[in-house]
Design a protein around this motif. Structure first.
Motif, PDB file in Angstrom:
ATOM      1  N   PHE A  70      16.009 -35.639 -55.616  1.00  0.00           N
ATOM      2  CA  PHE A  70      16.853 -34.756 -56.415  1.00  0.00           C
ATOM      3  C   PHE A  70      17.118 -35.346 -57.805  1.00  0.00           C
ATOM      4  O   PHE A  70      17.021 -34.660 -58.818  1.00  0.00           O
ATOM      5  CB  PHE A  70      18.204 -34.532 -55.722  1.00  0.00           C
ATOM      6  CG  PHE A  70      18.113 -33.792 -54.418  1.00  0.00           C
ATOM      7  CD1 PHE A  70      17.093 -32.890 -54.169  1.00  0.00           C
ATOM      8  CD2 PHE A  70      19.060 -34.008 -53.420  1.00  0.00           C
ATOM      9  CE1 PHE A  70      17.014 -32.202 -52.977  1.00  0.00           C
ATOM     10  CE2 PHE A  70      18.988 -33.319 -52.224  1.00  0.00           C
ATOM     11  CZ  PHE A  70      17.965 -32.423 -51.995  1.00  0.00           C
ATOM     12  N   THR A 119      23.648 -29.625 -54.307  1.00  0.00           N
ATOM     13  CA  THR A 119      22.372 -29.682 -53.592  1.00  0.00           C
ATOM     14  C   THR A 119      22.413 -30.745 -52.499  1.00  0.00           C
ATOM     15  O   THR A 119      22.008 -30.502 -51.360  1.00  0.00           O
ATOM     16  CB  THR A 119      21.216 -29.990 -54.564  1.00  0.00           C
ATOM     17  OG1 THR A 119      21.195 -29.012 -55.600  1.00  0.00           O
ATOM     18  CG2 THR A 119      19.876 -29.980 -53.843  1.00  0.00           C
ATOM     19  N   TYR A 120      22.897 -31.916 -52.868  1.00  0.00           N
ATOM     20  CA  TYR A 120      22.985 -33.020 -51.913  1.00  0.00           C
ATOM     21  C   TYR A 120      23.918 -32.666 -50.755  1.00  0.00           C
ATOM     22  O   TYR A 120      23.618 -32.931 -49.593  1.00  0.00           O
ATOM     23  CB  TYR A 120      23.491 -34.266 -52.630  1.00  0.00           C
ATOM     24  CG  TYR A 120      23.605 -35.494 -51.748  1.00  0.00           C
ATOM     25  CD1 TYR A 120      22.496 -36.284 -51.483  1.00  0.00           C
ATOM     26  CD2 TYR A 120      24.822 -35.849 -51.178  1.00  0.00           C
ATOM     27  CE1 TYR A 120      22.597 -37.408 -50.677  1.00  0.00           C
ATOM     28  CE2 TYR A 120      24.936 -36.960 -50.369  1.00  0.00           C
ATOM     29  CZ  TYR A 120      23.817 -37.737 -50.124  1.00  0.00           C
ATOM     30  OH  TYR A 120      23.918 -38.844 -49.315  1.00  0.00           O
ATOM     31  N   ILE A 180      17.489 -26.637 -55.016  1.00  0.00           N
ATOM     32  CA  ILE A 180      17.576 -26.335 -53.588  1.00  0.00           C
ATOM     33  C   ILE A 180      16.343 -25.605 -53.113  1.00  0.00           C
ATOM     34  O   ILE A 180      15.838 -25.863 -52.025  1.00  0.00           O
ATOM     35  CB  ILE A 180      18.841 -25.506 -53.300  1.00  0.00           C
ATOM     36  CG1 ILE A 180      20.056 -26.427 -53.380  1.00  0.00           C
ATOM     37  CG2 ILE A 180      18.772 -24.856 -51.938  1.00  0.00           C
ATOM     38  CD1 ILE A 180      21.323 -25.829 -52.898  1.00  0.00           C
ATOM     39  N   SER A 222      20.250 -19.841 -50.431  1.00  0.00           N
ATOM     40  CA  SER A 222      19.130 -20.497 -51.120  1.00  0.00           C
ATOM     41  C   SER A 222      18.381 -21.436 -50.189  1.00  0.00           C
ATOM     42  O   SER A 222      17.175 -21.626 -50.332  1.00  0.00           O
ATOM     43  CB  SER A 222      19.632 -21.269 -52.339  1.00  0.00           C
ATOM     44  OG  SER A 222      20.448 -22.356 -51.945  1.00  0.00           O
ATOM     45  N   GLN A 229      24.811 -20.545 -51.935  1.00  0.00           N
ATOM     46  CA  GLN A 229      24.195 -21.850 -51.726  1.00  0.00           C
ATOM     47  C   GLN A 229      23.482 -21.873 -50.370  1.00  0.00           C
ATOM     48  O   GLN A 229      22.372 -22.371 -50.243  1.00  0.00           O
ATOM     49  CB  GLN A 229      25.277 -22.936 -51.760  1.00  0.00           C
ATOM     50  CG  GLN A 229      24.754 -24.351 -51.850  1.00  0.00           C
ATOM     51  CD  GLN A 229      24.547 -24.769 -53.292  1.00  0.00           C
ATOM     52  OE1 GLN A 229      24.790 -24.010 -54.204  1.00  0.00           O
ATOM     53  NE2 GLN A 229      24.076 -25.983 -53.493  1.00  0.00           N
ATOM     54  N   SER A 241      14.338 -17.853 -56.318  1.00  0.00           N
ATOM     55  CA  SER A 241      15.273 -18.468 -57.261  1.00  0.00           C
ATOM     56  C   SER A 241      15.648 -17.522 -58.395  1.00  0.00           C
ATOM     57  O   SER A 241      16.817 -17.428 -58.774  1.00  0.00           O
ATOM     58  CB  SER A 241      14.659 -19.756 -57.831  1.00  0.00           C
ATOM     59  OG  SER A 241      13.405 -19.483 -58.430  1.00  0.00           O
TER      60      SER A 241
END
Length: 613
Positions: free
Chosen positions: A392, A93-94, A6, A335, A332, A298
C-alpha cells in the motif's frame, strides 16, 4: 473515501495456513525490513507467471521478482518517512484488510481449531460412502399440501398411488441415486437411517418440500487401489467440511442472537439511485449480455461518492448495538466485496444492496469481537498485514510520483524529433488484448482458455479497450515504445505467445502477440496528428525513468543485502492464474500483492557498485 488502492486487492481460490517456521531463512534485508524465504516462495508461487519462458529462465524470474519486492519495500520505507502512512487513504485501506484478517483469525479460533474427527464419526462416514441409495420422491412447494400427502401415507395410502399421479414422477423413470456428501447433513442423516420401503417425513429444501422413499441400497464398487485412495481422501474432505459447517452454523446462530441493527432506509434509497445509474451505464457501455454479472468498479464508486456529497457520505447509515457506521464505511466494504448484480431491475439492485448491508453489519460485529479478543496482535496476522502495508505504501508513493509528472508540448515535439526523425529500426507489434479493471474477468478468461476457448472471441467480449473491441479484439500495429510495459514486453515475445496479467494504469492487461515487424523511419509523421498519443507515451517513459531513478536513490539511502546462495537454492513452481485468498466469515483479496515489475534498477545499482573504489 478513496477507492483506488482497495480495488487493487481484489481466479483460483485457496485457504492459507497461518503458521510460519520459527527458524525462517532471510533471503534479503532492506533497512529494517526483511524478505524471508517463506514470503518469497509464497509471493512467487501465487503470482501469475503466464508463459514464464518469455522472460527467461527460472533463475531470472526469481531474481526479477526479488528485485521488485526489494524495490517495493524501499519505496514503503520512504513513504513511511514522508508520513504517507498517516493519510486517510492508507489508514482506511489498511483497516479494511485488517478487519478481514481479524475475522479470519476469529473463524480459526472458534471453528477450524475445533474441528475433530472422532473414530465413530469417521467409521459412519466410510460406511455411508460405501453405499448408494436408490430413492423416489414426492415434491411440493406448498407446505400444507406436502403434509396432507404425508398424513395420507402414514394412514396407509400406497406411496405409488400418489407418486404416479404427480408430474415429478416423470423425472424419475430411473431411481434417484444419493451418495455420501451429496445432501445436506440433516437430510443425509434421515436418508441413511431408512430401511427399504420406508419414507421420510417432509423435508424442507430451498425450492420446496420433499418426501423420500427408499427402494434399495447398492454397494459402491471400488475397482483398484488408486480409486480406493481417492475415495478415502474424499470421505475425509467431506467429513471435515460437514463438521466445519456444523460448527459455523452453531457459532453464527449463537453469536447473532439479540443483535439490534437499525438501517437508515432513506439513506439506503438515496444511495441506490446513483448505484442503479452507474450499473446501467456500465452495462450499456460494455455491451454486457442479459444475465451476465455487472460489477461496480473504481470509476463507478468515485462517481457515486461525488453524486452523494461529503455530508451524505459522513451520515450515520447503520446503528448496531453500540456501534455506528456511515455511508462512507459501507462504500469501503463494497469496494472490497466487489458489488455486482445480474439484472438491471431496480428492485433487484436495491435487494442486492440490502443483502450487502446485512453482510456488512455481520462483518463489523465479527471484527469487533475479534478486536476485543486481541486477535489483531497475533504474529501471523501482523506478518500478513505487513506484506500488504508495504505494498500500500509503495503504491501511494508511486502514485504521488505519477501525479507529479507533466509533459509540455515542447517536450513532446522534441521527443517526436528524437524518436521519429531518424532512420533507425522500429519494432511494431500487433496484439489481441483483454483489458479490464476486474480480476474476476481475468480469471474467467484464463479458465476459458484452459478449456480451449478462442482468445480473440474472449477479447471481443471482455476487453474494455474500445479500439480493440471494435477491431475484432486487436490493437492494430503500434510502435513497441507505445502502451508502456505492454509494448516493451510484446517486442521481446515470439508470435503466438501470451503474457499477463500485468498491472497497467487502466487496470489489468492480458495479451497475445499475433504479428511483429521491423520498419525504418525514413519520413517524419505529422506531429499534430500524433501529439496526444506521443504525450501519453512520453509521460509513461518519464514515469518509468523516474521509478528506476528513485529506486536507485532509495537503495543507496536505506541499503540492502541479498543472500544469493539461499535465492539459488529455492525451488519454486509457476502458476498461470490469479490466486485469491478466501477469509473465514467472508471476504477475499489477492493471495499476495501483484507487485509491479521493477527490477531494471538493479542493473544500474550493480554498475554503480562496480565503479566504486
Amino acid at each position: 473515501m478513496n477507492i483506488r488502492l482497495i480495488l487493487l486487492l481484489l481466479l483460483f481460490s485457496v485457504q492459507f495456513s497461518w503458521s510460519q517456521p520459527a527458524d525462517q531463512k532471510v533471503i534479503a534485508k532492506i533497512g529494517s525490513e526483511i524478505i524471508s524465504e517463506s514470503e518469497f516462495i509464497e509471493r512467487y508461487e501465487l503470482t501469475p507467471q503466464l508463459y514464464a519462458g518469455v522472460k527467461g529462465t527460472e533463475d531470472a524470474l526469481k531474481k526479477e521478482l526479488l528485485y521488485s519486492i526489494i524495490a517495493e519495500k524501499l519505496w514503503a520505507l520512504e513513504a513511511e518517512s514522508m508520513g504517507l502512512d498517516n493519510s486517510e487513504l492508507i489508514k482506511s485501506t489498511y483497516k479494511a484488510v485488517e478487519k478481514m484478517c481479524v475475522r479470519d483469525a476469529l473463524y480459526r479460533e472458534n471453528i477450524l481449531n475445533k474441528v475433530q474427527l472422532s473414530e465413530n464419526y469417521l467409521s459412519e462416514a466410510f460406511r455411508r460412502n460405501s453405499l448408494i441409495l436408490d430413492l423416489h420422491y414426492i415434491f411440493s412447494n406448498d407446505e400444507s399440501e406436502i403434509f396432507k400427502i404425508y398424513n395420507q401415507l402414514k394412514s396407509g395410502t400406497d406411496f405409488y398411488s400418489i407418486f404416479l399421479q404427480r408430474p415429478e414422477s416423470g423425472l424419475q423413470e430411473k431411481p434417484y441415486n444419493v451418495s455420501y456428501g451429496q445432501m445436506d447433513k440433516a437430510v443425509e442423516d434421515k436418508l441413511y437411517g431408512l430401511k427399504p420401503g420406508e419414507i421420510t417425513e417432509p423435508l424442507k429444501a430451498p425450492n420446496g418440500w420433499y418426501i423420500f422413499r427408499l427402494l434399495s441400497i447398492d454397494q459402491k464398487i471400488i475397482e483398484n487401489a488408486h480409486e480406493s485412495e481417492e475415495q478415502k481422501k474424499y470421505v475425509l474432505k467431506v467429513a471435515e467440511a460437514t463438521i466445519t459447517d456444523s460448527l459455523y452454523k452453531s457459532f453464527y446462530s449463537n453469536f447473532f442472537t439479540n443483535v439490534n441493527a437499525e438501517t437508515n432506509r432513506e439513506l439506503l434509497f438515496r444511495l441506490s439511485e446513483p448505484v442503479i445509474q452507474a450499473l446501467k451505464f456500465r452495462s450499456l457501455k460494455e455491451n454486457i449480455s442479459a444475465g451476465d454479472k455487472i460489477y461496480l468498479n473504481s470509476d463507478d464508486l468515485y462517481k457515486i461518492e461525488a453524486a452523494l456529497g461529503q455530508e451524505t457520505l459522513n451520515s450515520v447509515f447503520i446503528k448496531v448495538n453500540n456501534q455506528t457506521a456511515t455511508i462512507d464505511d459501507f462504500l469501503q466494504e463494497l469496494s472490497i466485496e466487489k458489488f455486482y448484480v445480474d439484472s438491471l431491475d431496480n428492485d433487484h439492485i436495491r435487494g442486492r444492496l440490502n443483502f450487502y448491508v446485512k453482510r456488512f453489519i455481520e462483518h463489523e460485529l465479527l471484527a469487533s469481537e475479534g478486536y476485543k479478543r486481541g486477535l489483531q496482535n497475533l504474529p501471523e496476522v501482523r506478518r500478513y498485514l505487513n506484506i500488504w502495508k508495504s505494498y500500500f505504501l509503495s503504491e501511494a508513493l508511486r502514485n504521488k510520483i505519477r501525479d507529479s509528472i507533466e509533459v509540455t508540448d515542447d517536450e513532446t515535439y522534441e521527443y517526436f524529433l528524437k524518436r521519429d526523425g531518424d532512420t533507425s529500426l522500429t519494432i511494431e507489434v500487433k496484439i489481441i488484448e483483454v483489458l479490464t479493471d476486474n480480476l474476476d474477468i481475468i480469471r474467467t478468461v484464463l479458465d476459458k482458455l484452459k478449456d480451449g476457448a478462442d482468445f480473440r472471441e474472449l477479447a471481443v467480449k471482455y476487453t474494455t479497450r474500445e479500439e480493440a473491441k471494435k477491431n475484432n479484439g486487436e490493437l492494430g500495429f503500434f510502435n513497441s515504445k507505445e502502451y508502456g510495459e505492454i509494448g516493451s514486453k510484446a517486442s521481446l515475445m515470439n508470435v503466438g505467445e501470451m503474457y499477463g496479467p500485468i498491472k497497467v494504469q487502466e487496470g489489468y492487461s492480458l495479451f497475445k502477440l499475433i504479428e511483429k515487424k521491423e520498419t525504418k523511419n525514413f519520413t517524419k509523421q505529422n506531429f499534430e496528428q500524433r501529439k496526444d498519443l506521443l504525450k501519453v507515451e512520453l509521460k509513461s517513459k518519464k514515469y518509468s525513468d523516474a521509478i528506476i531513478k528513485k529506486t536507485l536513490q532509495l537503495a543507496n539511502k536505506y541499503n540492502f543485502q541479498i543472500n544469493e546462495e539461499i535465492l539459488r537454492s529455492i525451488k519454486v513452481f509457476n502458476t498461470t492464474t490469479v490466486v485469491y485468498r478466501n477469509f473465514g466469515f467472508g471476504g477475499k483479496l489477492l493471495a499476495v500483492p501483484l507487485t509491479p515489475p521493477n527490477y531494471i534498477w538493479f542493473k544500474f545499482w550493480q554498475e554503480q557498485e562496480n565503479l566504486a573504489p
